[in-house]
Design a protein around this motif. Sequence first.
Motif, PDB file in Angstrom:
ATOM      1  N   CYS A 106       0.857  -1.181   0.000  1.00 37.59           N
ATOM      2  CA  CYS A 106       0.000   0.000   0.000  1.00 37.59           C
ATOM      3  C   CYS A 106       0.902   1.241   0.000  1.00 37.59           C
ATOM      4  N   VAL A 107       0.302   2.396  -0.284  1.00 37.38           N
ATOM      5  CA  VAL A 107       1.074   3.634  -0.291  1.00 37.38           C
ATOM      6  C   VAL A 107       1.486   4.013   1.124  1.00 37.38           C
ATOM      7  N   ARG A 108       0.544   3.849   2.055  1.00 39.24           N
ATOM      8  CA  ARG A 108       0.801   4.170   3.455  1.00 39.24           C
ATOM      9  C   ARG A 108      -0.096   3.309   4.333  1.00 39.24           C
ATOM     10  N   LYS A 109       0.466   2.758   5.384  1.00 38.79           N
ATOM     11  CA  LYS A 109      -0.293   1.902   6.300  1.00 38.79           C
ATOM     12  C   LYS A 109      -1.239   2.766   7.127  1.00 38.79           C
ATOM     13  N   CYS A 110      -2.534   2.425   7.123  1.00 38.16           N
ATOM     14  CA  CYS A 110      -3.512   3.179   7.906  1.00 38.16           C
ATOM     15  C   CYS A 110      -3.422   2.769   9.380  1.00 38.16           C
ATOM     16  N   PRO A 111      -3.633   3.695  10.305  1.00 36.69           N
ATOM     17  CA  PRO A 111      -3.428   3.393  11.725  1.00 36.69           C
ATOM     18  C   PRO A 111      -4.431   2.411  12.324  1.00 36.69           C
ATOM     19  N   TYR A 112      -5.550   2.147  11.617  1.00 39.08           N
ATOM     20  CA  TYR A 112      -6.554   1.210  12.118  1.00 39.08           C
ATOM     21  C   TYR A 112      -6.431  -0.169  11.470  1.00 39.08           C
ATOM     22  N   CYS A 113      -5.530  -0.329  10.508  1.00 40.04           N
ATOM     23  CA  CYS A 113      -5.484  -1.525   9.665  1.00 40.04           C
ATOM     24  C   CYS A 113      -4.679  -2.640  10.324  1.00 40.04           C
ATOM     25  N   ASP A 114      -5.297  -3.828  10.421  1.00 35.00           N
ATOM     26  CA  ASP A 114      -4.585  -4.997  10.946  1.00 35.00           C
ATOM     27  C   ASP A 114      -4.381  -6.056   9.866  1.00 35.00           C
ATOM     28  N   PHE A 115      -4.571  -5.685   8.593  1.00 30.18           N
ATOM     29  CA  PHE A 115      -4.346  -6.626   7.502  1.00 30.18           C
ATOM     30  C   PHE A 115      -2.841  -6.767   7.244  1.00 30.18           C
ATOM     31  N   ASN A 116      -2.487  -7.799   6.498  1.00 29.74           N
ATOM     32  CA  ASN A 116      -1.090  -8.000   6.132  1.00 29.74           C
ATOM     33  C   ASN A 116      -0.756  -7.056   4.975  1.00 29.74           C
ATOM     34  N   SER A 117      -0.463  -5.806   5.324  1.00 32.50           N
ATOM     35  CA  SER A 117      -0.132  -4.806   4.314  1.00 32.50           C
ATOM     36  C   SER A 117       1.181  -4.136   4.692  1.00 32.50           C
ATOM     37  N   HIS A 118       1.941  -3.768   3.653  1.00 29.28           N
ATOM     38  CA  HIS A 118       3.284  -3.237   3.851  1.00 29.28           C
ATOM     39  C   HIS A 118       3.444  -1.991   2.991  1.00 29.28           C
ATOM     40  N   GLN A 119       3.948  -0.930   3.611  1.00 29.04           N
ATOM     41  CA  GLN A 119       4.126   0.316   2.878  1.00 29.04           C
ATOM     42  C   GLN A 119       5.131   0.107   1.763  1.00 29.04           C
ATOM     43  N   GLY A 120       4.704   0.435   0.545  1.00 32.78           N
ATOM     44  CA  GLY A 120       5.550   0.193  -0.608  1.00 32.78           C
ATOM     45  C   GLY A 120       6.491   1.342  -0.891  1.00 32.78           C
ATOM     46  N   LYS A 121       7.604   1.016  -1.439  1.00 34.51           N
ATOM     47  CA  LYS A 121       8.563   2.031  -1.888  1.00 34.51           C
ATOM     48  C   LYS A 121       8.562   2.044  -3.404  1.00 34.51           C
ATOM     49  N   ASP A 122       9.351   2.928  -3.980  1.00 35.97           N
ATOM     50  CA  ASP A 122       9.425   3.004  -5.433  1.00 35.97           C
ATOM     51  C   ASP A 122       9.934   1.684  -6.002  1.00 35.97           C
ATOM     52  N   GLY A 123       9.452   1.356  -7.189  1.00 39.49           N
ATOM     53  CA  GLY A 123       9.955   0.171  -7.877  1.00 39.49           C
ATOM     54  C   GLY A 123       9.497  -1.140  -7.290  1.00 39.49           C
ATOM     55  N   LEU A 124       8.205  -1.236  -6.955  1.00 40.25           N
ATOM     56  CA  LEU A 124       7.696  -2.491  -6.418  1.00 40.25           C
ATOM     57  C   LEU A 124       7.815  -3.601  -7.468  1.00 40.25           C
ATOM     58  N   PRO A 125       8.084  -4.832  -7.026  1.00 37.62           N
ATOM     59  CA  PRO A 125       8.338  -5.933  -7.971  1.00 37.62           C
ATOM     60  C   PRO A 125       7.049  -6.560  -8.498  1.00 37.62           C
ATOM     61  N   PHE A 126       6.278  -5.795  -9.248  1.00 39.13           N
ATOM     62  CA  PHE A 126       4.977  -6.273  -9.700  1.00 39.13           C
ATOM     63  C   PHE A 126       5.082  -7.552 -10.529  1.00 39.13           C
ATOM     64  N   ASP A 127       5.953  -7.552 -11.527  1.00 38.35           N
ATOM     65  CA  ASP A 127       6.067  -8.721 -12.405  1.00 38.35           C
ATOM     66  C   ASP A 127       6.581  -9.941 -11.654  1.00 38.35           C
ATOM     67  N   ALA A 128       7.567  -9.732 -10.795  1.00 37.71           N
ATOM     68  CA  ALA A 128       8.105 -10.854 -10.015  1.00 37.71           C
ATOM     69  C   ALA A 128       7.040 -11.411  -9.075  1.00 37.71           C
ATOM     70  N   TYR A 129       6.184 -10.525  -8.568  1.00 36.49           N
ATOM     71  CA  TYR A 129       5.142 -10.991  -7.648  1.00 36.49           C
ATOM     72  C   TYR A 129       4.092 -11.807  -8.399  1.00 36.49           C
ATOM     73  N   VAL A 130       3.732 -11.407  -9.604  1.00 33.93           N
ATOM     74  CA  VAL A 130       2.792 -12.208 -10.402  1.00 33.93           C
ATOM     75  C   VAL A 130       3.390 -13.576 -10.692  1.00 33.93           C
ATOM     76  N   ASP A 131       4.670 -13.614 -11.020  1.00 32.68           N
ATOM     77  CA  ASP A 131       5.332 -14.912 -11.232  1.00 32.68           C
ATOM     78  C   ASP A 131       5.224 -15.774  -9.972  1.00 32.68           C
ATOM     79  N   ALA A 132       5.434 -15.147  -8.802  1.00 25.90           N
ATOM     80  CA  ALA A 132       5.360 -15.882  -7.536  1.00 25.90           C
ATOM     81  C   ALA A 132       3.945 -16.378  -7.283  1.00 25.90           C
ATOM     82  N   LEU A 133       2.942 -15.549  -7.595  1.00 30.36           N
ATOM     83  CA  LEU A 133       1.541 -15.961  -7.409  1.00 30.36           C
ATOM     84  C   LEU A 133       1.238 -17.210  -8.235  1.00 30.36           C
ATOM     85  N   LEU A 134       1.713 -17.237  -9.468  1.00 33.10           N
ATOM     86  CA  LEU A 134       1.428 -18.385 -10.330  1.00 33.10           C
ATOM     87  C   LEU A 134       2.163 -19.629  -9.852  1.00 33.10           C
ATOM     88  N   ARG A 135       3.369 -19.466  -9.328  1.00 29.94           N
ATOM     89  CA  ARG A 135       4.059 -20.619  -8.740  1.00 29.94           C
ATOM     90  C   ARG A 135       3.309 -21.116  -7.501  1.00 29.94           C
TER      91      ARG A 135
END
Length: 384
Positions: A16-45
């Motif tokens: 996510c862009v920024r973690k909300c103070p009420y959120c307890d989901f598994n979310s992580h503040q992202g930085k520039d250059g997130l590995p979108f393509d690598a993550y899709v590859d991981a999802l398919l594996r």
Amino acid sequence: MLIPPPLALYVHLPWCVRKCPYCDFNSHQGKDGLPFDAYVDALLRDLDHDLPLVWGRTVHSVFFGGGTPSLFPPETIDRFLQGASSRLRFAPGLEVTLETNPGTAEHGRFEHYRAAGVNRISFGIQSFDDASLQKLGRIHDSREAEHAVKLAQDAGFDNLNLDLMYALPGQTLAMAEHDLQRAFALQPAHVSHYQLTLEPNTVFFARPPQGIPDDDLAWDMQEHCQALLADAGYRHYEVSAYARAGRRCAHNLNYWRYGDYIGIGAGAHGKITVGATQQVLRRWKVKHPTAYLAAAGTPDAIGGDDDITPERRPFEFMLNALRLQDGFALADFTATTGLPAKHIATPLEQARQRGWLALSGTNVMLTALGRRFTNDVIELFLDH
């Protein structure tokens, strides 16, 4: 005998862009250059690794949750859906939902999401009051929220959900009503309307914000807003879910009916009925995106497996099914738990005598009184 129920696919996109103070989901503040393509590859594996649990079964819905799935470019969503549909049997016209933060909505993106196969958008609006949005740590304002919804509508989406929260810091009854009226003006098909809760391991839990409405005011907001939603044509079908005719969320309904779902992605949870071994298996994946990317498709990506024993299934079933306003059929309890209805006869009768449950033929549902004591009702089914 356990009969495998309908199957869904949940895909967790953790950044996510920024973690909300009420959120307890598994979310992580992202930085520039997130590995979108690598993550899709991981999802398919990851999906390939879980496929033997669901060979030959049809998927009836797909849900991209997060984090903020709308951070992912449309072409990555398209590539995943193409890969998943080549591995799994997708039902014709299945519901495909993408959770979206209005602060990440861009002109032209919704057309491409729709071309990829997404046909339902769930917007995390939370409020149309700018001061409330700031207190919640949201990255959008009310103008951006309305603009994002209209962009999706212009792109051809007519199945839209708006998430709204009430009992916010400093919120009055009039403010809660105003949020709904702003939502109604956008004519969404579905509204999720739920109370702000302070969940463990969140900033709000450690440092509660000032001005959170007390229980009496929160209850007044709930009752008043439920009436407004009904008057506007939204049927209350689950604790926090309201829909126009034919627009209930198929994916979430499957959860509440104790259906099956594959869970892939960092921290994703799944529930699978294995007919051959008469098991109900819960499986979850490692939570941190870096660890998940490294291990996806191998046993190291599995955070754990839990075989839900017959003694635990009634409680699990009720934890979900009693969220539904229409309750459940005893035949569905038997099919999804593998247990005869007589197995829960005693707690059913205890709840009925206390005025918490009503039995109509073979259908069971909470009464108005039971909805105020839902946790007590569900506890009756522990270890049955």
